[in-house]
Each structure stands twice: as C-alpha cells, then as structure tokens.
Design a protein around this motif. Structure first.
Motif, PDB file in Angstrom:
ATOM      1  N   MET A   1       0.818  -1.209   0.000  1.00 41.74           N
ATOM      2  CA  MET A   1       0.000   0.000   0.000  1.00 41.74           C
ATOM      3  C   MET A   1       0.859   1.269   0.000  1.00 41.74           C
ATOM      4  O   MET A   1       0.332   2.377  -0.091  1.00 41.74           O
ATOM      5  N   GLU A   2       2.157   1.123   0.094  1.00 42.04           N
ATOM      6  CA  GLU A   2       3.039   2.283   0.177  1.00 42.04           C
ATOM      7  C   GLU A   2       3.334   2.873  -1.200  1.00 42.04           C
ATOM      8  O   GLU A   2       3.507   2.133  -2.177  1.00 42.04           O
ATOM      9  N   GLU A   3       3.422   4.180  -1.256  1.00 40.95           N
ATOM     10  CA  GLU A   3       3.933   4.834  -2.454  1.00 40.95           C
ATOM     11  C   GLU A   3       5.461   4.817  -2.384  1.00 40.95           C
ATOM     12  O   GLU A   3       6.063   4.451  -1.371  1.00 40.95           O
ATOM     13  N   ASP A   4       6.113   5.211  -3.474  1.00 39.64           N
ATOM     14  CA  ASP A   4       7.571   5.098  -3.535  1.00 39.64           C
ATOM     15  C   ASP A   4       8.257   5.784  -2.362  1.00 39.64           C
ATOM     16  O   ASP A   4       9.207   5.248  -1.778  1.00 39.64           O
TER      17      ASP A   4
ATOM     18  N   ALA B   1       0.152  10.483   7.685  1.00 40.92           N
ATOM     19  CA  ALA B   1      -0.702  10.449   6.494  1.00 40.92           C
ATOM     20  C   ALA B   1      -0.936   9.009   6.051  1.00 40.92           C
ATOM     21  O   ALA B   1      -2.060   8.633   5.681  1.00 40.92           O
ATOM     22  N   PHE B   2       0.129   8.180   6.080  1.00 42.68           N
ATOM     23  CA  PHE B   2      -0.034   6.770   5.714  1.00 42.68           C
ATOM     24  C   PHE B   2      -0.972   6.090   6.710  1.00 42.68           C
ATOM     25  O   PHE B   2      -1.865   5.330   6.319  1.00 42.68           O
ATOM     26  N   HIS B   3      -0.776   6.358   7.990  1.00 43.34           N
ATOM     27  CA  HIS B   3      -1.635   5.750   9.013  1.00 43.34           C
ATOM     28  C   HIS B   3      -3.095   6.134   8.798  1.00 43.34           C
ATOM     29  O   HIS B   3      -3.990   5.279   8.797  1.00 43.34           O
ATOM     30  N   ASP B   4      -3.354   7.398   8.621  1.00 43.68           N
ATOM     31  CA  ASP B   4      -4.734   7.846   8.500  1.00 43.68           C
ATOM     32  C   ASP B   4      -5.399   7.301   7.244  1.00 43.68           C
ATOM     33  O   ASP B   4      -6.621   7.085   7.213  1.00 43.68           O
TER      34      ASP B   4
ATOM     35  N   TRP C   1      -4.748   4.299   5.744  1.00 47.41           N
ATOM     36  CA  TRP C   1      -4.943   2.846   5.703  1.00 47.41           C
ATOM     37  C   TRP C   1      -5.424   2.243   7.018  1.00 47.41           C
ATOM     38  O   TRP C   1      -6.021   1.157   7.003  1.00 47.41           O
ATOM     39  N   TYR C   2      -5.148   2.862   8.142  1.00 47.65           N
ATOM     40  CA  TYR C   2      -5.638   2.332   9.422  1.00 47.65           C
ATOM     41  C   TYR C   2      -7.054   2.852   9.633  1.00 47.65           C
ATOM     42  O   TYR C   2      -7.279   3.961  10.102  1.00 47.65           O
ATOM     43  N   ARG C   3      -7.994   2.028   9.249  1.00 48.39           N
ATOM     44  CA  ARG C   3      -9.402   2.389   9.317  1.00 48.39           C
ATOM     45  C   ARG C   3     -10.190   1.205   9.877  1.00 48.39           C
ATOM     46  O   ARG C   3      -9.806   0.037   9.683  1.00 48.39           O
ATOM     47  N   PRO C   4     -11.297   1.426  10.549  1.00 44.32           N
ATOM     48  CA  PRO C   4     -12.036   0.309  11.147  1.00 44.32           C
ATOM     49  C   PRO C   4     -12.517  -0.708  10.117  1.00 44.32           C
ATOM     50  O   PRO C   4     -12.530  -1.911  10.403  1.00 44.32           O
ATOM     51  N   GLU C   5     -12.907  -0.228   8.927  1.00 41.47           N
ATOM     52  CA  GLU C   5     -13.407  -1.180   7.930  1.00 41.47           C
ATOM     53  C   GLU C   5     -12.295  -2.044   7.340  1.00 41.47           C
ATOM     54  O   GLU C   5     -12.575  -3.036   6.652  1.00 41.47           O
ATOM     55  N   ARG C   6     -11.030  -1.706   7.605  1.00 43.02           N
ATOM     56  CA  ARG C   6      -9.896  -2.523   7.159  1.00 43.02           C
ATOM     57  C   ARG C   6      -9.318  -3.341   8.319  1.00 43.02           C
ATOM     58  O   ARG C   6      -8.211  -3.901   8.202  1.00 43.02           O
ATOM     59  N   THR C   7     -10.057  -3.420   9.415  1.00 45.76           N
ATOM     60  CA  THR C   7      -9.539  -4.039  10.636  1.00 45.76           C
ATOM     61  C   THR C   7     -10.411  -5.214  11.052  1.00 45.76           C
ATOM     62  O   THR C   7     -11.636  -5.145  10.980  1.00 45.76           O
ATOM     63  N   VAL C   8      -9.748  -6.280  11.478  1.00 43.78           N
ATOM     64  CA  VAL C   8     -10.430  -7.433  12.061  1.00 43.78           C
ATOM     65  C   VAL C   8      -9.783  -7.745  13.398  1.00 43.78           C
ATOM     66  O   VAL C   8      -8.549  -7.822  13.503  1.00 43.78           O
ATOM     67  N   VAL C   9     -10.596  -7.889  14.434  1.00 43.42           N
ATOM     68  CA  VAL C   9     -10.121  -8.272  15.763  1.00 43.42           C
ATOM     69  C   VAL C   9     -10.487  -9.740  15.976  1.00 43.42           C
ATOM     70  O   VAL C   9     -11.654 -10.128  15.798  1.00 43.42           O
ATOM     71  N   ILE C  10      -9.509 -10.532  16.364  1.00 47.76           N
ATOM     72  CA  ILE C  10      -9.699 -11.971  16.560  1.00 47.76           C
ATOM     73  C   ILE C  10      -9.375 -12.306  18.007  1.00 47.76           C
ATOM     74  O   ILE C  10      -8.324 -11.918  18.516  1.00 47.76           O
TER      75      ILE C  10
ATOM     76  N   GLY D   1     -12.736   6.281  10.870  1.00 44.13           N
ATOM     77  CA  GLY D   1     -11.651   6.559   9.945  1.00 44.13           C
ATOM     78  C   GLY D   1     -11.581   8.035   9.598  1.00 44.13           C
ATOM     79  O   GLY D   1     -12.573   8.759   9.674  1.00 44.13           O
ATOM     80  N   LYS D   2     -10.396   8.487   9.192  1.00 44.79           N
ATOM     81  CA  LYS D   2     -10.190   9.880   8.831  1.00 44.79           C
ATOM     82  C   LYS D   2     -10.185  10.028   7.316  1.00 44.79           C
ATOM     83  O   LYS D   2      -9.465   9.324   6.613  1.00 44.79           O
ATOM     84  N   GLY D   3     -10.997  10.939   6.834  1.00 49.90           N
ATOM     85  CA  GLY D   3     -11.019  11.208   5.401  1.00 49.90           C
ATOM     86  C   GLY D   3     -11.739  10.131   4.620  1.00 49.90           C
ATOM     87  O   GLY D   3     -12.356   9.213   5.170  1.00 49.90           O
ATOM     88  N   ALA D   4     -11.656  10.279   3.303  1.00 51.96           N
ATOM     89  CA  ALA D   4     -12.334   9.342   2.405  1.00 51.96           C
ATOM     90  C   ALA D   4     -11.602   7.999   2.381  1.00 51.96           C
ATOM     91  O   ALA D   4     -10.397   7.921   2.605  1.00 51.96           O
ATOM     92  N   LYS D   5     -12.362   6.951   2.096  1.00 51.74           N
ATOM     93  CA  LYS D   5     -11.752   5.638   1.961  1.00 51.74           C
ATOM     94  C   LYS D   5     -10.795   5.637   0.774  1.00 51.74           C
ATOM     95  O   LYS D   5     -11.125   6.137  -0.297  1.00 51.74           O
ATOM     96  N   PRO D   6      -9.610   5.057   0.939  1.00 55.58           N
ATOM     97  CA  PRO D   6      -8.645   5.052  -0.165  1.00 55.58           C
ATOM     98  C   PRO D   6      -9.018   4.023  -1.226  1.00 55.58           C
ATOM     99  O   PRO D   6      -9.671   3.019  -0.933  1.00 55.58           O
ATOM    100  N   ALA D   7      -8.613   4.302  -2.446  1.00 55.18           N
ATOM    101  CA  ALA D   7      -8.791   3.324  -3.518  1.00 55.18           C
ATOM    102  C   ALA D   7      -7.762   2.214  -3.337  1.00 55.18           C
ATOM    103  O   ALA D   7      -6.617   2.461  -2.949  1.00 55.18           O
ATOM    104  N   GLU D   8      -8.173   0.994  -3.613  1.00 52.64           N
ATOM    105  CA  GLU D   8      -7.240  -0.123  -3.507  1.00 52.64           C
ATOM    106  C   GLU D   8      -6.152   0.021  -4.563  1.00 52.64           C
ATOM    107  O   GLU D   8      -6.435   0.252  -5.738  1.00 52.64           O
ATOM    108  N   PRO D   9      -4.890  -0.104  -4.191  1.00 52.31           N
ATOM    109  CA  PRO D   9      -3.824  -0.001  -5.202  1.00 52.31           C
ATOM    110  C   PRO D   9      -3.853  -1.189  -6.149  1.00 52.31           C
ATOM    111  O   PRO D   9      -4.296  -2.282  -5.791  1.00 52.31           O
TER     112      PRO D   9
END
Length: 980
Positions: free
Chosen positions: A102-105, A246-249, A251-260, A283-291
């Motif tokens: 998910m990282e940019e260069d 910025a990277f954290h905000d 990609w770290y979002r509740p809809e991308r998280t699973v607690v087991i 989550g902060k801001g709009a959901k990111p597009a999947e790379p």
C-alpha cells in the motif's frame, strides 16, 4: 484434562506471581496512565452488532461452529471463539489490511515503521510503557507480545496468560488506542528511526539480497518487486511525523480491521469487549482506492544472476499467472488439492534422484498465491558444487517427464495417503489445538482471502474429492500440465564468482532440450513393517514404580532398558516417543575433530538393515511414523510424535535402527555436499561467524563443540562414518519415554517386545574430558566477516556451572539473565538505537557438572562495539552493587511463572524436563521444584547471584568485525584466536 490437577497445585505455589490481575491493573493504572491526548469517543448506547458470518460470504464451505462473527457499525469486523488450550490463555490478534504494497515510492517502510511506533506509545499508554504493562500481566515481550508487517497486512499479536475479564478488557482498550491513535510525533519518529534502521541493518545480508533479487526478477513490473516491508534506508531517513501519520490515516481504518479473540473465555463477553473498545473509532477522510498490484508482465527479462558467495549456488524458477480472487468453495479447494498432490509427487521424484546421487543436492516444487500479486509455481534447486546448468536440466527433465506421462495409481495413492494422514491427524488432535494457533490460522485465511473451517470439515472435503475420483493419474497429469504454463517464466541463479554471461546462460538452460534426461522412473515396491529386521526375545518387567506427584511410572526391564511412562489423554490422538541412548556430545573425542557433526545429516537417512530411506518412506506411507535424531550434551536420542495406533511400530522402528542400522553410503556423500555448500555462508555476516565459532570458543576451543573445517568435512568417507557411529548406536544405557494417549499395560508390553528385545548394554559411561570456559581476556577475541561494512557483533560471557544439583541456582541465573536482557534492550535499543536484537541468556547443562555460562550479545555497527562492552559491564556492575526493584523483579517473574504454567499442561514440556530421570531421580525433584525455586527469588537473592557470577575478572569477550578489504574471512573454527 489430566494435567489440570497438577497445574492447579503449582498455581497454589505462585501467590506472588499469579495474583488476581485486576489488583495489579488497579495498582498501576492511575499513576501510570496520562490523560489521553484525544478522548476515544465512547458509544452512548449499546452497540448494534451485525452477527452475519461475514467470513463465509460467497462460500459453500461448512462454517466452523466454534467461531462467532460480528461487524460493528463503523465497519470493523471480529471473530471470537472459546478455546481452553492452554488453560487460562486468551489470544488476541488485530489485523490491519495494510502492508508494504500500500506504500507509495516515498513511503517504503512506513507500514512497518507504524508497527514500531504503536508499541512506543498511543492513546492510552505513554511512550515505552506498553511492554511493561503487559509484562505485569505475565506476557513475554517478543513471543506473547509481538507484531509483524507483510506486503499485504500488519498484525498485532497478544497471547495473554492467566487472563481475566479485566486483563482482556484492558488489553483490548490498549490495542484499540494503538491502532487508532498511535503517538506519531517528531519526537517518537526520531527516537524510533534508529531502531528501525538497526533492524534492517541486522537482517542477514546474503538472504536479504537474494530475497530482493528474487522479488525484483519474478515480479518485475509489479509493486511487489520493490516493496520489501523493511523499506529503504533513504525513505526511512526521510520519514517525517506528517508523512507517517498520512499513511496511518489513509490505511488504518475500522473497515480494514479485524479483531480476533480465541481463548479461555466466553465468546459473547469477548464480542462485547470488542464493541465497547473499538466501536468509537472512525476513519479519517475518504476511503482510499485499492492499489493495483499489477500482473505478471511477459515483456520483462526472463532471467537474472546474483553473485552472493555467502549463499550456496542455487537456481530459483517460477511460472507466474495473474492472481485472481476465487470464492472459497468446496470445488475450488478440491481442485487445489489435486494441484497439491501433483507438486508433492514431483518433489518426491526429485528427492529420490537426489538421494541416489543426482547433479543436485535438493530440489522441490510448490504452488502458492503470493501477496495477491501472482499465482506461482516455484521450483528451487541447490546443485552439487557449481554445476547449476546440469542441475537445472536434470530437474526440468523430471518435470517434463511428469508433464508427458501420467504417474502410476500407486504413486498417486502414496501421496494421497500421506496427505490423508496429515488431515486425519488434525481431526484427531483438534481438541488440543492451541487457541493462539487458531487465531493465527484465522489471520492467514483473511490475508489470502479464504475461509477457515474445522479440521473435520476440511477432512470431509478431501474425502469427498476422493469419492468423486478426483485423484487419478489423469487428473494429476492435467494439473501438472496446467501449473507449469503461465503468462511469464522467470529464473534467477546465484553464483559465487562474477560471470557477465550467467543470466544469458540461464535463459538458454531454460530452453534446452531435456528429453531423455529423466531416465527411468524408480518403481518403489510396497514395504511392510514386517520387512524390518527381527529383534530378540521380549524382556520381562523387573520393577514398576510410581513417580510421586507426577502421575507417571518408571519401569525397568530385564535387559536394563528403563521406561518413563505417562499415559494420559490430555493431548488426544498424540503420543510422544523418545529413546535416549549412549553418552552424547561430551563423549566425543576431545582432542580431534570427529564425524559427530554428520549424525544429524546422514544417520537417519542411512537406512535400517537392508532397507534404504526410500524403502522406509514407503513403509511409513500413510502412517505417523518417523525418526528424528538429536545429539544432546549427555545422550543421543531418536524419537517422533506419533499416534495411539502407530506408536508400537514407532518403537519397533527405533529398536531396529539401534539393533541393525543400515550404512547406505549415499547419505554420507550428500551430507558432506550439504555442509560444504553452506560453509561460505558462515563468513558472510556476524551471525554466521557466531554460529560457526561461538560454541567452540566458549568451551576453550573444544572440538566436541567446534564446527569442523572444510578439510575435515571433505575428508569424511562412508567407512569412517560407519566406524565412528556404529559403536555409538550400540553403547550406553537406553531410556524410553512414552507420553500421551496410551494405555499403561499396552505401552509397557510394546516397549518390552521392541527396545526390551535389544541386547543388554553396559550403562557405564566412558571417561570424558572436562569442559573448560575460556580464560579472561583483556581485549576481545576478534573474528572477521566479509559482509556489510556496517555490520558487527559483540559477545560478553561469564562462566557459571552445571548439573541437576544446582537446579535452583540455574533458575536464579535465568531470572538474572532476563533482568539483564531487559536492561540491555532498553538502553542499547530503545535509548541508543544501536541494536535491534540484543539479548542475554543463561545456559546451564543439567546433565553435565560444568559448562554453564551467561552470555550477552548484540548486533551493532562497528563503532558501537566498545559501547556494547562498556554498557554490558555497567549493567553487570549495577546488578552486583544494588538490588533490583520489586516492580522490575515482578515484571520478570510473572511472565516466567505464566510460561511455566502454560507449558506444564503439555506433554512435550515434561518430556524435555525429564530426559535422563530414570537414571538420575533428582531430575524428578528438579521438575517439581520450579515454582518453589522461582518464588524464593528476592531482590537480595538475585543480587547475591550477580555477585557470585558477574565478576569482571572472569568475563570473556568477542567482537565480529567487517574485514577491511571486504574479502573472505578465515574459515577456521574452534581453535585459539589471536586477540586484536
């Protein structure tokens, strides 16, 4: 469970270590927790949880009824289940669907950087306190508390022992703050940056360069080609708090998280705790597009070459197809099972040729989905010497033959039998599967976009495929042809000397005609257990006595064999068998190099009687039988984990190996080639030098523990191997341990007619040379490596002792080593950022009167070597000068006590603790005394222990430095080394 009564008795001995955790939490929570920077929004009303089993959406796989699922209104999902293995433990996993892909260069390494920063401090825990919080709950940092970052996910792991509702709730609260609001500030980024850079620097250079080259070659044109989770020194050096946030905000979002949560607690209670602690996260801001991870590009170069003398010559080849999401259905899994058997069949043929003396030492085929980037058929080859072109052709010939002509049904049935056994074993042992393992399985399933189900349901899928007739020569032939066709074929060769034409030669070898090279397929005849050599007359029982407090029996047979028997069904479907014999490493020649090193590589593979290893493979097909060899300090051993149905034949297999060993010369030649192929790797890094030299150096150059040099390895002949090992298989006392799901009288009878049928042996051991610790040195002993100039290592050690009579002392040293290790970790890693993995360990041989030592080591930059020694000596001096605090001691004792309680519920723990106890009953007392010994350790006792052993005039030091000329380091090992 049979162990519970004993475990509960031990709990009563831990009043200071395993007190109610709620009291511990209340004692530390108020003074240590700062006001949160931004309060976590708490739900005003009970959270509405969607209980749909989201994991099985689009799948017809039978759901595992033990798992309960839910989705919170903010999109966070969870999976919870009850599991009581080990008792009292709760495993928690928090999975973020974000990794290095998910990282940019300019962000390379940021996903992993955030993993570090979350443990430094977060919403509910101040900087540096998370480790201490969980230590007080009884966790061990690095094993119970950990995290990992891959190309596609970041996972936070916590195995909480002695869990209470309060400790689980507190832990989930801390984890929620870690993932939603880590302390990403300029101060924390700058403080952790050296630690992350140190982690990258300390990775084994040759393996990293090979991994990078393979990714760059196989996935050229895709993100994965340049997205190692560790990142690059340049992007990490340029990282700012703003950029990492910025990277954290993003990609770290509740809809991308699973607690087991999997453990010894009510699943509904766990679900409510998750909801309470995570539902307020937004989550902060709009959901990111999947790379777009890309697809294999057929226009990229086919081949590449790497020059890495620190690794064996090798060839890696891949056939790549685009990765696509497939609904996890029954038929999808059944087709994959056909593919799996096809790869296993080819790998077996390759192994058979290698054993017979092929142009390669090892070769195998596998099929995997790699990081959602490609579906890959992989071929790995380690040639004999540098003959990689011939080895590649020979392996390709075996594959081509498998693609041209179907296998026999007997071959297919052979692979099916082994796979069936593995899955049936999972069913039989499902009741004792650890909760942490189930949590990890769920995490892996989420990462590869598949489901997980019960072993019974998985086994039913396999059997259904069998009933459908899916495992035939024709179906495996079709599978083989399919998995070796793709959008791109790539290969990489590693060579030891520069060759500008190597890549071109590799491309040519990939196209070379290999027809006729496969030779005739080897037809393996059926082999039954009755083909094993006949044994003598069964022994009679001469003594049978109970072992107090341990629910075990000690049995003596008329031929002198002794049995330690522990019949219990706590691990249903498992039986641990171990046979100790002879006198071990201490009895090897102390004045010269011997073939002891080759035992692990060649002894088992040399066969039994007239049966070679291929025959034994056929004999064990579809059964849980095996032979694992170990060269211990004071005994050799053969053993295996088997089943209630198979353990009598496992005993027969081991008895036959001792009575009538085979001496096939081929495994000896292969063992030599394997040892020589990996030898250059010793020089390639500080770790390699330490693994080669340290054991010998810490015993004053004793060849019994020193790594042999190349000449000694090359000189070994099959006849010399036999002359050395034949008498050792026949000498010394025999102790048999049978622990697990057996009936006592049946197990005793089985031992009597197998190991009891051996000829009587002389139990008297040979005279052995004493083990010496090296003399104190004023300046460190110096060794050199030929790896990266930024890599170095330092070791400081003190002599201690050995023997079962000093077991209480050994436990005090274990505690002292852990306190030392924590301090070294804090100062060398967290404060100075000089080393990622400093450690301190105490080694106390229970079966030998001497040879113990306390060893501190760390990987560092060359300019920090003196600092490591100065810091280690400062810590040692402080431990001598003043007692540790009660809190520091508790943070060490609590995890050690909890680790004991968990381990003591399993058979393997007691098997390891009681090796040799039938000859030395003091080992029984030593096993029982662990809780008493630990509780007796006070700050004053620990200070006395430090005074006794951490003496500056007794320490020994070693430094591993880069060679100034960057050339190859000396291959000598174990002898005296000039000081620098």
């Amino acid at each position: 469970m049979a162990f519970l009564s004993r475990a509960s008795r031990f709990v009563l001995l831990f009043p200071l270590l395993v007190q109610p955790l709620a009291a511990q939490q209340s004692a530390r929570s108020t003074p240590r927790r700062p006001a949160p920077a931004a309060a976590q929004p708490a739900p005003a009303a009970p959270v509405a949880i969607d209980r749909t089993a989201w994991l099985y959406k689009g799948s017809d796989i039978t759901p595992d009824p033990a798992w309960q699922f839910g989705t919170l209104p903010n999109g966070l999902r969870f999976a919870v289940r009850r599991n009581g293995v080990p008792p009292g433990q709760v495993a928690i996993r928090v999975r973020i669907d974000a990794g290095s892909l998910m990282e940019e260069d300019a962000e390379r390494g940021f996903a992993h950087f955030i993993e570090h920063l979350t443990f430094r401090g977060s919403r509910y825990v101040p900087d540096g306190e998370a480790k201490r919080v969980w230590q007080r709950m009884g966790t061990t940092f690095g094993s119970d508390t950990n995290a990992s970052t891959t190309p596609t996910q970041t996972v936070y792991k916590l195995d909480l022992p002695g869990a209470t509702s309060g400790s689980v709730d507190e832990s989930l609260k801390i984890l929620s703050g870690m993932v939603s609001a880590p302390a990403i500030t300029s101060q924390t980024v700058n403080a952790e940056r050296p630690v992350v850079l140190a982690e990258g620097r300390e990775l084994p250079g040759p393996q990293v360069r090979l991994s990078d080259a393979m990714r760059g070659t196989f996935f050229a044109g895709q993100r994965l080609a340049s997205r190692s989770p560790i990142g690059t020194p340049e992007t990490l050096a340029a990282a700012t708090a703003q950029g990492v946030s910025a990277f954290h905000d993003r990609w770290y979002r509740p809809e991308r998280t699973v607690v087991i949560v999997s453990g010894d607690m009510d699943p509904e209670q766990a679900a409510q705790m998750i909801a309470r602690n995570f539902a307020g996260w937004q989550g902060k801001g709009a959901k990111p597009a999947e790379p777009d991870f890309g697809k294999p590009d057929p226009k990229q170069p086919v081949s590449a070459a790497l020059v890495e003398p620190g690794l064996p010559t090798l060839v890696a080849m891949s056939v790549l197809r685009p990765w696509t999401f497939n609904a996890d259905t029954v038929i999808f899994n059944q087709k994959r099972l056909v593919d799996t058997l096809a790869t296993r069949l080819i790998s077996r043929r390759l192994e058979q040729r290698a054993r017979a003396g092929a142009s390669y030492l090892q070769a195998s085929v596998s099929l995997d989905d790699v990081s959602r980037s490609a579906n890959v058929t992989s071929v790995s080859i380690v040639p004999v010497g540098d003959t990689w072109e011939a080895a590649l052709k020979d392996v390709r010939a075996v594959i081509a033959d498998a693609m041209a002509t179907p296998a026999t049904q007997a071959e297919v049935d052979r692979e099916y039998a082994d796979y069936d056994t593995a899955m049936r074993t999972s069913v039989e042992t499902a009741r004792v599967e650890a909760g942490a393992k189930l949590a990890d399985d769920m995490t892996e399933a989420l990462d590869i976009r598949e489901t997980t189900t019960s072993p019974q349901a998985s086994y039913a899928v396999l059997k259904d495929a069998r009933e459908k007739g899916m495992f035939t020569p024709e179906t495996l032939l079709a599978s083989t042809r399919r998995i070796f066709v793709g959008d791109a074929t790539r290969a990489l060769v590693n060579v030891h000397t520069p060759d500008p034409s190597a890549a071109a030669k590799l491309a040519t070898a990939l196209k070379a005609d290999v027809s006729g090279l496969a030779g005739k397929r080897r037809a393996q005849a059926a082999v039954s257990i009755d083909r094993l050599p006949k044994l003598g007359r069964p022994a009679t029982v001469t003594a049978r006595e109970k072992v107090a407090e341990l629910d075990m029996e000690q049995v003596t047979f008329s031929n002198g064999v002794r049995l330690l028997l522990y019949p219990n069904a706590s691990e249903s479907g498992r039986v641990y068998v171990r046979v100790r014999f002879g006198h071990g490493q201490v009895s090897l020649p102390a004045d010269r190099t011997s073939p002891g090193w080759a035992g692990d590589l060649a002894l088992v593979q040399s066969g039994i009687g007239k049966l070679n290893q291929g025959d034994l493979d056929q004999l064990t097909a579809g059964r849980r039988l095996g032979l694992d060899f170990d060269l211990g300090d004071d005994a050799y051993s053969l053993g295996a984990i088997t089943s209630p149905a198979d353990y009598p034949d496992e005993l027969r297999l081991i008895a036959a190996k001792l009575a009538v060993p085979g001496w096939d010369p081929a495994p000896v030649g292969r063992a030599k080639a394997v040892a020589l192929a990996g030898y250059s790797g010793f020089d390639a890094s500080p770790d390699g030098v330490i693994s080669r030299d340290l054991d010998g150096l810490l015993r004053a150059g004793d060849p019994r523990w020193a790594t042999p040099d190349r000449d000694a390895i090359a000189a070994l002949t099959p006849s010399a191997f036999r002359r050395f090992w034949a008498p050792r298989l026949a000498e010394g006392p025999v102790e048999v341990s049978v622990f697990g799901d057996v009936k006592a009288d049946e197990a005793i009878a089985a031992v009597g007619r197998t190991l009891g049928a051996l000829k009587p042996r002389d139990a008297t051991g040979p005279a052995t040379a004493p083990i010496r610790f090296p003399a104190h040195v004023d300046r460190p002993v110096v060794r050199f490596h030929s790896g990266q100039p930024t890599q170095a290592a330092a070791v400081i050690a003190w002599p201690t002792g050995g023997g079962v009579e000093g077991v209480a002392e050994s436990r005090r040293l274990d505690v002292l080593a852990q306190v030392f290790s924590d301090r070294l970790f804090e100062r060398l890693r967290n404060e100075a950022g000089a080393s990622y993995t400093p450690s301190v360990q105490s080694q106390w041989p229970m079966g030998l009167p001497t040879g113990g030592k306390l060893v501190a080591m760390g990987q560092i930059t060359p300019d920090k070597v003196d600092y490591f020694f100065r810091l280690s000596r400062e810590i040692a001096a402080d431990l001598v000068a003043r007692p540790v605090s009660d809190d520091e001691l508790r943070r060490v004792l609590a995890p050690m006590g909890q680790a004991f309680l968990r381990a003591s519920t399993g058979n393997l723990f007691w098997l390891r603790q009681l090796g040799g106890a039938t000859r030395d009953p003091r080992l029984y007392d030593a096993a029982r005394s662990f809780p008493r010994d630990l509780i007796a350790i006070t700050p004053a006792v620990l200070q006395d222990t430090a005074r006794k052993y951490l003496r500056p005039e007794a320490d020994w030091t070693m430094a591993v430095l880069p060679r100034a000329d960057g050339g190859q380091a000396s291959g000598a090992a174990g002898g005296s080394t000039p000081q620098r």
